[in-house]
Structure formats: structure tokens, C-alpha cells
Enzyme design. Structure first.
Site, mmCIF file in Angstrom:
data_model
loop_
_atom_site.group_PDB
_atom_site.id
_atom_site.type_symbol
_atom_site.label_atom_id
_atom_site.label_comp_id
_atom_site.label_asym_id
_atom_site.label_seq_id
_atom_site.Cartn_x
_atom_site.Cartn_y
_atom_site.Cartn_z
ATOM 1 N N ALA A 11 0.832 -1.289 -0.014
ATOM 2 C CA ALA A 11 0.336 -0.127 0.026
ATOM 3 C C ALA A 11 0.964 1.407 0.190
ATOM 4 O O ALA A 11 0.268 2.203 0.545
ATOM 5 C CB ALA A 11 -0.977 0.071 1.231
ATOM 6 N N ARG A 17 -2.518 7.846 -11.012
ATOM 7 C CA ARG A 17 -3.552 8.141 -11.961
ATOM 8 C C ARG A 17 -4.650 8.348 -11.128
ATOM 9 O O ARG A 17 -5.771 8.876 -11.859
ATOM 10 C CB ARG A 17 -3.603 6.648 -12.560
ATOM 11 C CG ARG A 17 -2.528 6.144 -13.407
ATOM 12 C CD ARG A 17 -2.628 4.644 -14.121
ATOM 13 N NE ARG A 17 -1.907 3.803 -12.930
ATOM 14 C CZ ARG A 17 -1.712 2.563 -13.125
ATOM 15 N NH1 ARG A 17 -2.246 1.911 -13.801
ATOM 16 N NH2 ARG A 17 -1.238 1.850 -11.888
ATOM 17 N N GLN A 77 8.438 1.879 2.918
ATOM 18 C CA GLN A 77 9.010 2.085 1.541
ATOM 19 C C GLN A 77 9.324 3.612 1.105
ATOM 20 O O GLN A 77 8.249 3.964 0.448
ATOM 21 C CB GLN A 77 8.181 1.132 0.493
ATOM 22 C CG GLN A 77 9.070 0.913 -0.771
ATOM 23 C CD GLN A 77 8.057 0.388 -1.810
ATOM 24 O OE1 GLN A 77 6.935 0.558 -1.775
ATOM 25 N NE2 GLN A 77 8.859 -0.013 -2.906
ATOM 26 N N GLY A 143 -1.580 -7.062 -15.562
ATOM 27 C CA GLY A 143 -0.373 -7.944 -15.708
ATOM 28 C C GLY A 143 -1.430 -9.187 -16.463
ATOM 29 O O GLY A 143 -2.406 -9.595 -16.011
ATOM 30 N N ASN A 173 -3.570 -11.165 -13.967
ATOM 31 C CA ASN A 173 -2.923 -11.170 -12.667
ATOM 32 C C ASN A 173 -3.703 -10.273 -11.815
ATOM 33 O O ASN A 173 -3.663 -8.887 -11.921
ATOM 34 C CB ASN A 173 -1.552 -10.744 -12.433
ATOM 35 C CG ASN A 173 -1.058 -10.773 -11.192
ATOM 36 O OD1 ASN A 173 -1.440 -11.321 -10.252
ATOM 37 N ND2 ASN A 173 -0.006 -9.720 -10.990
ATOM 38 N N ASN A 380 -46.109 23.267 20.840
ATOM 39 C CA ASN A 380 -46.058 23.652 19.440
ATOM 40 C C ASN A 380 -45.311 24.852 19.218
ATOM 41 O O ASN A 380 -45.486 25.728 19.810
ATOM 42 C CB ASN A 380 -47.426 23.819 18.913
ATOM 43 C CG ASN A 380 -47.589 23.958 17.348
ATOM 44 O OD1 ASN A 380 -47.497 22.894 16.574
ATOM 45 N ND2 ASN A 380 -47.584 25.293 16.916
ATOM 46 N N ASN A 389 -29.677 31.746 19.824
ATOM 47 C CA ASN A 389 -28.974 31.101 20.796
ATOM 48 C C ASN A 389 -27.588 31.487 20.897
ATOM 49 O O ASN A 389 -26.918 31.215 21.792
ATOM 50 C CB ASN A 389 -28.819 29.719 20.477
ATOM 51 C CG ASN A 389 -27.969 29.179 19.032
ATOM 52 O OD1 ASN A 389 -28.258 30.097 18.121
ATOM 53 N ND2 ASN A 389 -27.574 28.064 19.087
ATOM 54 N N TYR A 390 -27.223 32.748 20.023
ATOM 55 C CA TYR A 390 -25.683 33.163 20.013
ATOM 56 C C TYR A 390 -25.895 34.522 20.214
ATOM 57 O O TYR A 390 -26.449 35.181 19.447
ATOM 58 C CB TYR A 390 -25.188 32.544 18.715
ATOM 59 C CG TYR A 390 -23.746 32.796 18.394
ATOM 60 C CD1 TYR A 390 -22.925 32.303 19.457
ATOM 61 C CD2 TYR A 390 -23.224 33.318 17.182
ATOM 62 C CE1 TYR A 390 -21.674 32.820 19.132
ATOM 63 C CE2 TYR A 390 -22.027 33.524 16.992
ATOM 64 C CZ TYR A 390 -20.956 33.335 18.054
ATOM 65 O OH TYR A 390 -19.734 33.579 17.734
ATOM 66 N N ARG A 443 -44.086 43.256 21.988
ATOM 67 C CA ARG A 443 -44.037 43.556 20.567
ATOM 68 C C ARG A 443 -44.627 45.173 20.551
ATOM 69 O O ARG A 443 -45.525 45.296 21.599
ATOM 70 C CB ARG A 443 -44.752 42.906 19.530
ATOM 71 C CG ARG A 443 -45.999 42.804 19.859
ATOM 72 C CD ARG A 443 -46.809 41.622 18.804
ATOM 73 N NE ARG A 443 -48.091 41.818 18.936
ATOM 74 C CZ ARG A 443 -48.919 40.565 18.873
ATOM 75 N NH1 ARG A 443 -48.421 39.493 18.444
ATOM 76 N NH2 ARG A 443 -50.397 40.656 19.103
HETATM 77 C C1 UD1 Z 1 -0.151 -4.656 -10.511
HETATM 78 C C2 UD1 Z 1 0.523 -5.867 -10.842
HETATM 79 C C3 UD1 Z 1 -0.222 -6.382 -12.015
HETATM 80 C C4 UD1 Z 1 -1.656 -6.773 -11.456
HETATM 81 C C5 UD1 Z 1 -2.387 -5.564 -10.886
HETATM 82 C C6 UD1 Z 1 -3.661 -5.978 -10.132
HETATM 83 C C7 UD1 Z 1 3.158 -5.443 -10.881
HETATM 84 C C8 UD1 Z 1 4.423 -5.046 -11.312
HETATM 85 N N1 UD1 Z 1 1.927 -5.208 -11.387
HETATM 86 O O1 UD1 Z 1 -0.175 -3.635 -11.352
HETATM 87 O O2 UD1 Z 1 0.261 -7.714 -12.496
HETATM 88 O O3 UD1 Z 1 -2.602 -7.166 -12.920
HETATM 89 O O4 UD1 Z 1 -1.490 -5.014 -9.826
HETATM 90 O O5 UD1 Z 1 -4.271 -4.894 -9.532
HETATM 91 O O6 UD1 Z 1 2.950 -5.830 -9.369
HETATM 92 N N2 UD1 Z 1 2.906 -0.601 -4.353
HETATM 93 C C9 UD1 Z 1 3.839 -0.519 -3.358
HETATM 94 N N3 UD1 Z 1 5.281 -0.060 -3.759
HETATM 95 C C10 UD1 Z 1 5.564 0.081 -4.908
HETATM 96 C C11 UD1 Z 1 4.557 -0.062 -6.047
HETATM 97 C C12 UD1 Z 1 3.513 -0.455 -5.698
HETATM 98 O O7 UD1 Z 1 3.631 -0.825 -2.381
HETATM 99 O O8 UD1 Z 1 6.741 0.590 -5.145
HETATM 100 C C13 UD1 Z 1 1.767 -0.961 -4.139
HETATM 101 C C14 UD1 Z 1 0.491 -0.001 -4.516
HETATM 102 O O9 UD1 Z 1 0.106 0.844 -3.398
HETATM 103 C C15 UD1 Z 1 -0.587 -1.136 -4.992
HETATM 104 C C16 UD1 Z 1 -0.151 -2.432 -5.352
HETATM 105 O O10 UD1 Z 1 1.366 -2.277 -4.736
HETATM 106 O O11 UD1 Z 1 -1.508 -1.154 -3.741
HETATM 107 C C17 UD1 Z 1 0.195 -2.494 -6.947
HETATM 108 O O12 UD1 Z 1 0.777 -1.358 -7.291
HETATM 109 P P1 UD1 Z 1 0.130 -0.680 -8.609
HETATM 110 O O13 UD1 Z 1 0.870 0.544 -8.976
HETATM 111 O O14 UD1 Z 1 -1.429 -0.371 -8.514
HETATM 112 O O15 UD1 Z 1 0.320 -1.787 -9.677
HETATM 113 P P2 UD1 Z 1 -0.649 -2.166 -11.057
HETATM 114 O O16 UD1 Z 1 -0.271 -1.103 -12.164
HETATM 115 O O17 UD1 Z 1 -2.008 -2.056 -10.734
HETATM 116 MG MG MG Z 2 -3.185 -1.212 -9.080
#
Ligand code: UD1
Ligand code: MG
Length: 482
Positions: A11, A17, A77, A143, A173, A380, A389-390, A443
Site C-alpha cells: 500500500a 492515476r 518503503q 499484468g 494477474n 407547538n 442562541n448566539y 412587541r
Molecule cells: C499490479 C501488478 C499487475 C496486476 C495488478 C492487479 C505488478 C508489477 N503489477 O499492477 O500484474 O495485474 O497489480 O491490480 O505488481 N505498491 C507498493 N510499492 C511500490 C509500488 C506499488 O507498495 O513501489 C503497491 C501499491 O500501493 C498498490 C500495489 O502495490 O497497492 C500495486 O501497485 P500498482 O501500481 O497499483 O500496480 P498495478 O499497475 O495495478
Molecule cells: Mg493497481
């Protein structure tokens, strides 16, 4: 029984986007952030450890998650170098053996049932890795799952790195994986940047593991809608609509009458008894509870409201309030936090109520403001009454007794008390207490200056009409003066 040792939720992404100042995973559907939906779905698997990788807006994300999931550990991260990099960090100082579930924080429609089935199949297959896949009508952006001639999973290729043939593949994926922890550890250590985004892709571990002779499996999910990921606002709206249909479907199965389920938005966690009717355009959020026989809408919004049996809220907004049984609100009224309406109370049209307790059967039928007040039962409040009130600095309280009749257009200048059974005269500005059983009159007395229009507006339509009605222009008498 095999058990789950670790869950990793990715996350850290900004969600570019989304074009938002809010981290993507904190956007909400049905009153819950995306990442909380995901963690809720994993909860029944009872992993020994939960790790959430945070990065963009990490402080906000941590605070939001920790409110509900005390057990969550957060891995920072700092630079977003991809899902593979995030996984490497999440494995540091973690368990060396066992099973790990990895999923993204942006797939809020996943259900606990689907994750449980996925886990059970992974354990049955006894492989090193399982990928949850889905066949989707529009695979763009995901993916793609590349299977060999034998139909077995070979590798995953990202949209932007795929060739035109691979882009035709509609099996995607979902970003949900189960791994043998030891096998994953060696695979992520071997990840390299070989893609157009310059990131370490978690998806590449599948190809690496396959090449190393490990057993990788693709497990297809039954309902692709569960696996939809949110990367932009259109997908957010699409997933919100699916969640709305799920929630409304469950309420309707429980006997709630939802007139237009596509135009009724109810948060998760709202409780509604059977035989409640909800008309179109209503939005019901927070910890709202609605008792049987209530009628909500059209176009009412309820936020953290307790609604009693048979109560009606028509075209109104109610927040932070308790409504007893057989209460009526609306149309077009605004009931604000701290309001308590006892059984049979009525708030009519164009009324605002704040921090007020209104007793059983009492009515505020038209065009009034009631703030910081206690009103007894059977009282009523006349049209256009204002509880003043203020004073510009402090708020003050007004107390109105039982069976009181407040005349129309009364100003009740707080602090002030009107006793049981008292009246106020219409148009009064009440600054002093009115004892029980009295009428407060405050009044100016009326006077009529006879013939004024005939003299001062001679020749006007009003003057002509007055003449026809017998008004005499010579008269200068004043009625009502001593
Ligand atoms: C990713 C998958 C894709 C899959 C899709 C499903 C990869 C490379 N691709 O793409 O195959 O079909 O999810 O929804 O994994 N995140 C991190 N650190 C980072 C990058 C991302 O924690 O450096 C987290 C993001 O917050 C997100 C998740 O990983 O919750 C996926 O990242 P996102 O950028 O949404 O990948 P997708 O392009 O959706
Ligand atoms: Mg995603």
C-alpha cells in the site's frame, strides 16, 4: 491444518492515476478506505503476522489502518521502486519459513470467501507459489497470465511490457499471491529491473521460480468483479457501484424495501431492520441504525443516526441525531448533531435543529431554527420561530416546558425559559422568562393612520381601491393611540 504465517499488504504507491492529494489506498467506497476493505477480507485467514507496506502519505495511511487493525505492523518503503522492492522490504526480519499471502491495497472487492478458497487450493496443490487470476472483459492495464503449451503458468507480463499478442490475453494477474516463504525469499533476491518502468516487479518472481524448477500455479477466481483493481477515478466509481449492489442486495434479502437500488447508497456497517422502505436518492452512512417500518427518502441523507420504529425522514439531511418512534422529519429540513427527537415528535418543512431535545409529540412544523434547546412534550413551536442562541460570543440555552404554544415568528433570546402551559404572542421578541400558564407579549402595539394612502399615494392603484372600499381621504384620525 496448514496455517497462514504472514500477510503482506502492498500500500505504498501514490496512485498517480488518481490525480489526488489523498493516497490512493485511503480513497473510500461504502464508508471504508480501499486498504481497510482488503485487510478486512484477509482477517478470517488469521495470519500470525500482518505487515502493511506504506510509502506515499505513510502517516495518514498508518493512522487510518491502526484505528481498526491494532495488530498491523508498518514497513516504510521510502522510495517506490515497485511491488518487488516493496516485498523485499516486507520480508526483512520476517519469518523464514511458512506461507505468505501478498495482496495489493487497491482491490477492495475481494471477499474473505474467495481468499479462503484460494488458500485451501494452494495448500492442496502444495506448490511454491500460487497466483489468483481472473478472466476479465477488459484486461487493459493489468499484468497478463502467460501459460505454456501445457496450459501451465509460465510467467506474468505487465501491460506496458507485453507484445501485441500477449495483450490479447484476457486472463489477468489479480495481484493476490500465496508463496512458500523460503522460495519467495530467494526469488525476490534475484529480481532485476528489466522493464519499461524501471521498477522491481513482484510479478517477475513467477518466471524466476518457474525457471528454477519450482511449482507455480495459476488459480482462476470465479467472479472477476472481486479482483478489480483501482488505479483511477473511473475504476473507483465502477467498484463503488459493485459494492453498492452487494450491500443493497444483502439488505433486500433481509427484507428491506429499496425502491431503486441503483440510486441508493448505504455504507457497510449500517443496520436496517426488515420492512424499512428507502426511496431513491438516499445516502445512509456511518453507524446508522434504522428500525422496522421506517420510511427514508426520497433524497434523504442519514449519517450516524438512530431511527426509531415507523419514523419518516422525507427529503432531509440528518446527522448525529437520535429519532424516536413515529417521528416525522421533512421535507427539506436539516437535523444536526446532538438532536434528540422523542416519540411522535414532528419537524416539518425548512426547519434546522441543532443540539436540541424535543419531547414526545412536540412539533416544529415550519421555517424555524431550534438550537441549544430543551423542549418538553406536547408543545407547538409556531412557524418561523427562531431560537436566538448566539450572542456573537457564546451560545446560550433555551428551555421550553410541556404543552407550550410559541406564537409564530417568536424570537426566543437565550438564555430564556418558557414555563409549562405558557404561550407567547406572535411576533414577540422574548428576552425574559415566561412563567407557567402566562402569555409573553413583547412587541409594539399597532396603530392605524386612517387615510394615509389616499393622501400620500394619491392616484395610485392602492388609493383607487381604497376609495372604492369607502376610505375617506379627509380623515387624519389615528386608531390605537391613547
Ligand atoms: C499490479 C501488478 C499487475 C496486476 C495488478 C492487479 C505488478 C508489477 N503489477 O499492477 O500484474 O495485474 O497489480 O491490480 O505488481 N505498491 C507498493 N510499492 C511500490 C509500488 C506499488 O507498495 O513501489 C503497491 C501499491 O500501493 C498498490 C500495489 O502495490 O497497492 C500495486 O501497485 P500498482 O501500481 O497499483 O500496480 P498495478 O499497475 O495495478
Ligand atoms: Mg493497481
Amino acid at each position: 491444518m496448514k496455517q497462514l504465517d504472514l500477510t503482506i499488504v502492498l500500500a505504498a504507491g501514490e496512485g498517480k492515476r488518481m490525480k489526488s492529494s489523498l493516497p490512493k489506498v485511503l480513497h473510500q467506497i461504502a464508508g471504508r478506505s480501499l486498504v481497510e476493505h482488503v485487510i478486512h477480507a484477509t482477517a478470517p485467514l488469521q495470519a500470525t503476522e500482518l505487515r502493511v507496506v506504506v510509502g506515499a502519505g505513510s502517516e495518514l495511511v498508518k493512522v487510518q489502518i491502526a484505528q481498526t487493525f491494532l495488530e498491523a505492523a508498518f514497513i516504510l518503503q521510502a522510495e517506490r521502486n515497485g511491488t518487488g522492492h516493496a516485498t523485499q522490504l516486507a520480508l526483512q526480519d520476517g519469518p523464514l519459513i511458512g506461507t505468505v499471502l501478498i495482496l495489493a491495497g487497491d482491490t477492495p472487492l475481494l471477499t474473505a470467501g474467495t481468499l479462503q478458497e484460494f488458500f485451501d487450493l494452494h495448500i492442496d496443490l502444495d506448490g511454491d507459489a500460487s497466483v489468483l487470476t481472473a478472466e476479465v472483459p477488459d484486461p487493459f492495464g493489468y499484468g497478463r497470465i502467460i501459460r505454456g503449451n501445457d496450459g501451465e503458468l509460465e510467467r506474468i507480463v505487465e501491460e506496458r511490457d507485453a507484445n501485441s499478442l500477449e495483450r490479447e490475453i484476457d486472463e489477468i494477474n489479480t495481484g493476490v499471491y500465496l508463496f512458500d516463504i523460503a522460495a519467495l525469499r530467494s526469488a525476490v533476491a534475484g529480481l532485476e529491473i528489466g522493464n519499461s518502468q524501471g521498477e522491481l516487479y513482484l510479478t517477475d518472481v513467477i518466471g524466476l521460480m518457474k525457471a528454477a524448477g519450482q511449482a507455480v500455479n495459476a488459480i482462476a477466481s470465479k467472479d472477476y468483479t472481486e479482483t478489480l483493481g483501482i488505479n483511477d477515478r473511473s475504476q473507483l466509481a465502477e467498484c463503488a457501484a459493485i459494492m453498492r449492489d452487494r450491500i443493497n442486495g444483502a439488505h433486500m434479502r433481509d427484507g428491506v424495501n429499496i425502491i431503486d437500488p441503483t440510486n441508493t447508497w448505504i455504507d457497510l456497517g449500517v443496520e436496517i431492520e426488515s420492512d424499512v422502505t428507502i426511496h431513491p436518492g438516499s445516502v445512509i452512512t456511518g453507524a446508522t441504525k434504522i428500525a422496522t417500518g421506517a420510511i427514508i427518502g426520497p433524497r434523504s441523507t442519514l449519517e450516524n443516526v438512530l431511527v426509531g420504529v415507523g419514523t419518516e425522514v422525507i427529503e432531509s439531511r440528518v446527522a448525529g441525531a437520535t429519532l424516536g418512534a413515529a417521528v416525522k422529519v421533512g421535507p427539506f429540513s436539516f437535523i444536526r448533531p446532538g438532536t434528540n427527537l422523542a416519540d411522535g415528535a414532528k419537524i416539518g418543512a425548512y426547519v434546522e435543529v441543532k443540539n436540541a431535545t424535543i419531547g414526545a409529540g412536540s412539533k416544529v412544523p415550519h421555517l424555524s431554527y431550534v438550537g441549544d434547546a430543551t423542549i418538553g412534550s406536547g408543545t407547538n413551536i409556531g412557524a418561523a420561530t427562531i431560537f436566538v442562541n448566539y450572542d456573537g460570543v457564546d451560545k446560550h440555552e433555551t428551555r421550553i416546558g410541556n404543552d407550550v404554544r410559541i406564537g409564530s415568528d417568536t424570537m426566543l433570546v437565550a438564555p430564556v425559559t418558557v414555563g409549562d402551559g405558557a404561550y407567547t404572542a406572535a411576533g414577540s421578541v422574548i428576552t425574559e422568562d415566561v412563567p407557567p400558564g402566562s402569555i409573553g407579549v413583547a412587541r409594539a402595539k399597532q396603530k392605524n393612520v386612517l387615510g394615509w394612502v389616499l393622501r400620500k399615494r394619491a392616484g395610485s392603484k392602492s388609493a383607487e381601491s381604497a376609495k372604492r372600499a369607502g376610505a375617506e381621504d379627509g380623515s387624519t384620525k389615528v386608531q390605537g393611540e391613547a
